[in-house]
Design a protein around this motif. Structure first.
Motif, PDB file in Angstrom:
ATOM      1  N   PHE A 235       0.936  -1.090   0.226  1.00  0.00           N
ATOM      2  CA  PHE A 235       0.018   0.040  -0.051  1.00  0.00           C
ATOM      3  C   PHE A 235       0.841   1.227   0.161  1.00  0.00           C
ATOM      4  CE2 PHE A 235       0.737  -1.040   4.574  1.00  0.00           C
ATOM      5  CZ  PHE A 235       1.000   0.388   5.047  1.00  0.00           C
ATOM      6  N   ASP A 236       0.343   2.435  -0.371  1.00  0.00           N
ATOM      7  CA  ASP A 236       1.094   3.717  -0.288  1.00  0.00           C
ATOM      8  C   ASP A 236       0.452   4.722   0.683  1.00  0.00           C
ATOM      9  OD1 ASP A 236       2.658   3.168  -2.649  1.00  0.00           O
ATOM     10  OD2 ASP A 236       1.224   3.800  -4.051  1.00  0.00           O
ATOM     11  N   HIS A 237       1.324   5.292   1.256  1.00  0.00           N
ATOM     12  CA  HIS A 237       1.117   6.156   2.239  1.00  0.00           C
ATOM     13  C   HIS A 237       1.931   7.563   2.287  1.00  0.00           C
ATOM     14  CE1 HIS A 237      -0.555   8.097   5.899  1.00  0.00           C
ATOM     15  NE2 HIS A 237       0.525   8.125   6.509  1.00  0.00           N
ATOM     16  N   ALA A 238       1.445   8.683   2.208  1.00  0.00           N
ATOM     17  CA  ALA A 238       2.323   9.858   2.298  1.00  0.00           C
ATOM     18  C   ALA A 238       3.599   9.745   1.312  1.00  0.00           C
ATOM     19  CB  ALA A 238       3.017  10.035   3.825  1.00  0.00           C
ATOM     20  N   GLY A 239       3.192   9.296   0.053  1.00  0.00           N
ATOM     21  CA  GLY A 239       4.304   9.117  -0.879  1.00  0.00           C
ATOM     22  C   GLY A 239       5.025   8.078  -1.121  1.00  0.00           C
ATOM     23  N   GLU A 240       4.956   7.430   0.129  1.00  0.00           N
ATOM     24  CA  GLU A 240       5.813   6.071  -0.020  1.00  0.00           C
ATOM     25  C   GLU A 240       5.299   4.666  -0.073  1.00  0.00           C
ATOM     26  OE1 GLU A 240       9.303   6.081   3.111  1.00  0.00           O
ATOM     27  OE2 GLU A 240       8.080   7.549   4.036  1.00  0.00           O
ATOM     28  N   ARG A 241       6.105   3.547  -0.521  1.00  0.00           N
ATOM     29  CA  ARG A 241       5.424   2.450  -0.548  1.00  0.00           C
ATOM     30  C   ARG A 241       5.726   1.503   0.543  1.00  0.00           C
ATOM     31  NH1 ARG A 241       4.662  -0.023  -6.256  1.00  0.00           N
ATOM     32  NH2 ARG A 241       3.493   1.607  -6.449  1.00  0.00           N
ATOM     33  N   PHE A 242       4.839   0.837   1.132  1.00  0.00           N
ATOM     34  CA  PHE A 242       4.956  -0.161   2.241  1.00  0.00           C
ATOM     35  C   PHE A 242       4.616  -1.672   1.694  1.00  0.00           C
ATOM     36  CE2 PHE A 242       4.375   4.090   3.783  1.00  0.00           C
ATOM     37  CZ  PHE A 242       5.373   4.134   4.938  1.00  0.00           C
ATOM     38  N   LYS A 243       5.560  -2.438   1.797  1.00  0.00           N
ATOM     39  CA  LYS A 243       5.316  -4.003   1.439  1.00  0.00           C
ATOM     40  C   LYS A 243       4.782  -4.493   2.521  1.00  0.00           C
ATOM     41  CE  LYS A 243       7.605  -5.968  -1.629  1.00  0.00           C
ATOM     42  NZ  LYS A 243       8.854  -6.675  -2.658  1.00  0.00           N
ATOM     43  N   VAL A 244       3.677  -5.251   2.289  1.00  0.00           N
ATOM     44  CA  VAL A 244       2.957  -6.257   3.698  1.00  0.00           C
ATOM     45  C   VAL A 244       3.838  -7.311   3.391  1.00  0.00           C
ATOM     46  CG1 VAL A 244       1.177  -6.884   5.072  1.00  0.00           C
ATOM     47  CG2 VAL A 244       1.096  -4.696   3.846  1.00  0.00           C
ATOM     48  N   LEU A 245       4.414  -8.033   4.598  1.00  0.00           N
ATOM     49  CA  LEU A 245       4.890  -9.555   4.374  1.00  0.00           C
ATOM     50  C   LEU A 245       4.309 -10.403   5.014  1.00  0.00           C
ATOM     51  CD1 LEU A 245       8.744  -8.168   5.019  1.00  0.00           C
ATOM     52  CD2 LEU A 245       7.676  -8.487   2.845  1.00  0.00           C
ATOM     53  N   ALA A 246       3.526 -10.111   6.098  1.00  0.00           N
ATOM     54  CA  ALA A 246       2.679 -10.988   6.900  1.00  0.00           C
ATOM     55  C   ALA A 246       1.453 -10.171   7.414  1.00  0.00           C
ATOM     56  CB  ALA A 246       3.540 -11.642   7.732  1.00  0.00           C
ATOM     57  N   ALA A 247       0.311 -10.813   7.414  1.00  0.00           N
ATOM     58  CA  ALA A 247      -0.731 -10.301   8.055  1.00  0.00           C
ATOM     59  C   ALA A 247      -1.864 -11.169   8.558  1.00  0.00           C
ATOM     60  CB  ALA A 247      -1.537  -9.466   6.933  1.00  0.00           C
ATOM     61  N   THR A 248      -2.764 -10.770   9.191  1.00  0.00           N
ATOM     62  CA  THR A 248      -3.812 -11.713   9.648  1.00  0.00           C
ATOM     63  C   THR A 248      -5.203 -11.086   9.651  1.00  0.00           C
ATOM     64  OG1 THR A 248      -4.401 -13.206  11.558  1.00  0.00           O
ATOM     65  CG2 THR A 248      -3.416 -11.408  12.238  1.00  0.00           C
ATOM     66  N   VAL A 249      -6.222 -11.863   9.443  1.00  0.00           N
ATOM     67  CA  VAL A 249      -7.482 -11.493   9.576  1.00  0.00           C
ATOM     68  C   VAL A 249      -8.112 -11.348  10.973  1.00  0.00           C
ATOM     69  CG1 VAL A 249      -9.962 -11.821   8.955  1.00  0.00           C
ATOM     70  CG2 VAL A 249      -7.992 -12.405   7.422  1.00  0.00           C
ATOM     71  N   VAL A 250      -8.639 -10.157  11.359  1.00  0.00           N
ATOM     72  CA  VAL A 250      -9.358 -10.055  12.712  1.00  0.00           C
ATOM     73  C   VAL A 250     -10.603  -9.429  12.759  1.00  0.00           C
ATOM     74  CG1 VAL A 250      -6.956  -9.796  13.864  1.00  0.00           C
ATOM     75  CG2 VAL A 250      -8.134  -7.733  13.018  1.00  0.00           C
ATOM     76  N   ASP A 251     -11.273  -9.447  13.568  1.00  0.00           N
ATOM     77  CA  ASP A 251     -12.723  -8.692  13.774  1.00  0.00           C
ATOM     78  C   ASP A 251     -12.430  -7.062  13.737  1.00  0.00           C
ATOM     79  OD1 ASP A 251     -14.331 -10.994  13.547  1.00  0.00           O
ATOM     80  OD2 ASP A 251     -14.063 -11.301  15.890  1.00  0.00           O
ATOM     81  N   GLY A 252     -13.213  -6.451  13.235  1.00  0.00           N
ATOM     82  CA  GLY A 252     -13.042  -4.990  13.069  1.00  0.00           C
ATOM     83  C   GLY A 252     -13.788  -4.307  11.862  1.00  0.00           C
ATOM     84  N   HIS A 253     -14.431  -3.108  12.171  1.00  0.00           N
ATOM     85  CA  HIS A 253     -15.217  -2.650  11.141  1.00  0.00           C
ATOM     86  C   HIS A 253     -14.972  -0.902  11.143  1.00  0.00           C
ATOM     87  CE1 HIS A 253     -17.749  -2.160  14.430  1.00  0.00           C
ATOM     88  NE2 HIS A 253     -18.365  -0.985  13.608  1.00  0.00           N
ATOM     89  N   GLY A 254     -15.070  -0.575   9.962  1.00  0.00           N
ATOM     90  CA  GLY A 254     -14.688   1.138   9.870  1.00  0.00           C
ATOM     91  C   GLY A 254     -14.710   1.435   8.501  1.00  0.00           C
ATOM     92  N   VAL A 255     -14.329   2.581   7.974  1.00  0.00           N
ATOM     93  CA  VAL A 255     -14.362   2.981   6.681  1.00  0.00           C
ATOM     94  C   VAL A 255     -13.362   2.190   6.139  1.00  0.00           C
ATOM     95  CG1 VAL A 255     -13.698   4.912   4.998  1.00  0.00           C
ATOM     96  CG2 VAL A 255     -15.465   5.214   6.964  1.00  0.00           C
ATOM     97  N   PRO A 256     -13.373   1.504   4.792  1.00  0.00           N
ATOM     98  CA  PRO A 256     -12.182   0.590   4.416  1.00  0.00           C
ATOM     99  C   PRO A 256     -10.943   1.498   4.211  1.00  0.00           C
ATOM    100  CG  PRO A 256     -14.005  -0.029   3.341  1.00  0.00           C
ATOM    101  CD  PRO A 256     -14.619   1.282   4.109  1.00  0.00           C
ATOM    102  N   GLY A 257      -9.707   0.972   4.620  1.00  0.00           N
ATOM    103  CA  GLY A 257      -8.614   1.849   4.422  1.00  0.00           C
ATOM    104  C   GLY A 257      -8.148   2.586   5.735  1.00  0.00           C
ATOM    105  N   THR A 258      -8.983   2.392   6.714  1.00  0.00           N
ATOM    106  CA  THR A 258      -8.673   3.270   8.097  1.00  0.00           C
ATOM    107  C   THR A 258      -7.939   2.235   9.064  1.00  0.00           C
ATOM    108  OG1 THR A 258     -10.792   4.458   7.736  1.00  0.00           O
ATOM    109  CG2 THR A 258      -9.967   4.409   9.889  1.00  0.00           C
ATOM    110  N   VAL A 259      -6.952   3.095   9.441  1.00  0.00           N
ATOM    111  CA  VAL A 259      -6.217   2.340  10.593  1.00  0.00           C
ATOM    112  C   VAL A 259      -7.098   2.457  11.753  1.00  0.00           C
ATOM    113  CG1 VAL A 259      -4.272   2.352  12.216  1.00  0.00           C
ATOM    114  CG2 VAL A 259      -3.994   3.039   9.447  1.00  0.00           C
TER     115      VAL A 259
END
Length: 311
Positions: A235-259
């Motif tokens: 994903f990109d943020h503030a003009g930089e690219r961040f590669k996601v190397l590991a992730a997991t699915v969790v419960d949570g909701h909000g506007v998609p793309g919101t931390v």
């Protein structure tokens, strides 16, 4: 048996090695031409090319096999069989029919599912529970030939494209040796592929790894595993690219793309994706907790950037 081997990437190297160790005569190796690589953009031979040369085997790197000269050179080898593993060129009819037993393909899926260029990644992306290797008698279609031998490998929640690649390569090496032994003994049976269950594994695109937070978190988690190591999920943020190397699915909701919290949990179209490990462009990979001690991605930050992720 007298064999012509045709392959290019790392996946194919253990298969060539197994043929040598089994005592077959590999009379020639065909591979893709050297490509520019590295900072100096110097032409670099493919992994199969380099390995074959280390064994003292002749390597041929034609750009095409459709011309009469290339076909005559191939026929002159008088091979019993050609073994093809991720070669990267279309084999015309004259090539397919030249060896006494034709051309056998080591394909990294359970045909007819995932015919095509990227079966390993597409199986993970689709959430398949199992994949495998099919030894196939090649014809003029795209992975449409009769099936000769096969084996299965489970896909777990920990499986990524790198680990699955290695498992399938090792299985392919074992299966092709068995297939050739049975072919020589006259006990190898060809089974036509079923008409049902055909899917196509399209070639990966460089931009395919951009995470679209509007998609379900489960799909994005599979994308992280499927796109390891290339093209990577990012994903990109503030003009930089961040590669996601590991992730997991969790419960949570909000506007998609919101931390959503201080652990880099990001709202998705369905549930949320917690980033476990990531890499900032040009920097070393880090666990997320360590990364966040030096970089601010506080709750409420928007990581917006929709793009296609293959279902």
């Amino acid at each position: 048996m007298r064999i012509v081997f045709m392959g290019t990437p790392d996946f194919s190297v253990p298969i060539l090695s197994a043929l040598q160790e089994a005592g077959h005569q590999v009379c020639s190796v065909y591979s893709q031409p050297p490509r520019p690589a590295g900072r100096g953009h110097m032409a670099r031979p493919s992994p199969v090319h380099a390995f074959a040369e280390s064994l003292g085997i002749e390597v041929r790197t034609p750009k095409s096999l459709r011309n009469a000269e290339a076909q005559a050179a191939f026929c002159a080898l008088r091979a019993d069989v050609a073994v093809v593993a991720a070669y990267g060129l279309i084999l015309p009819k004259a090539i397919l029919e030249a060896p006494r037993f034709g051309c056998l393909n080591v394909h990294a899926s359970l045909l007819p599912r995932w015919r095509g260029a990227a079966p390993i990644q597409r199986a993970i992306l689709a959430g398949d529970a199992v994949t495998g290797v099919t030894i196939m008698q090649m014809d003029e279609g795209l992975d449409t030939g009769a099936m000769l031998l096969g084996g299965q490998v489970p896909i777990s929640s920990a499986t990524d494209a790198t680990s699955l690649h290695d498992d399938l390569s090792a299985m392919g090496a074992s299966l092709i040796v068995e297939a050739l032994a049975r072919l020589s003994a006259g006990s190898l049976t060809a089974t036509p592929q079923p008409l049902d269950g055909v899917t196509y594994a399209a070639k990966l695109a460089k931009d395919e790894g951009r995470l679209d937070w509007n998609r379900p978190a489960a799909l994005l988690e599979r994308a992280v595993r499927a796109y390891t190591p290339w093209p990577g999920a990012w994903f990109d943020h503030a003009g930089e690219r961040f590669k996601v190397l590991a992730a997991t699915v969790v419960d949570g909701h909000g506007v998609p793309g919101t931390v959503l919290d201080h652990h880099l949990t990001v709202a998705c179209g369905e549930k949320a994706l917690r980033v476990v490990r990531l890499q900032r462009s040009g920097k070393a990979a880090m666990d997320t907790d360590a990364f966040l001690r030096g970089y601010s991605l506080v709750p409420g930050t928007q990581l917006i950037g929709p793009c296609p992720v293959t279902n």
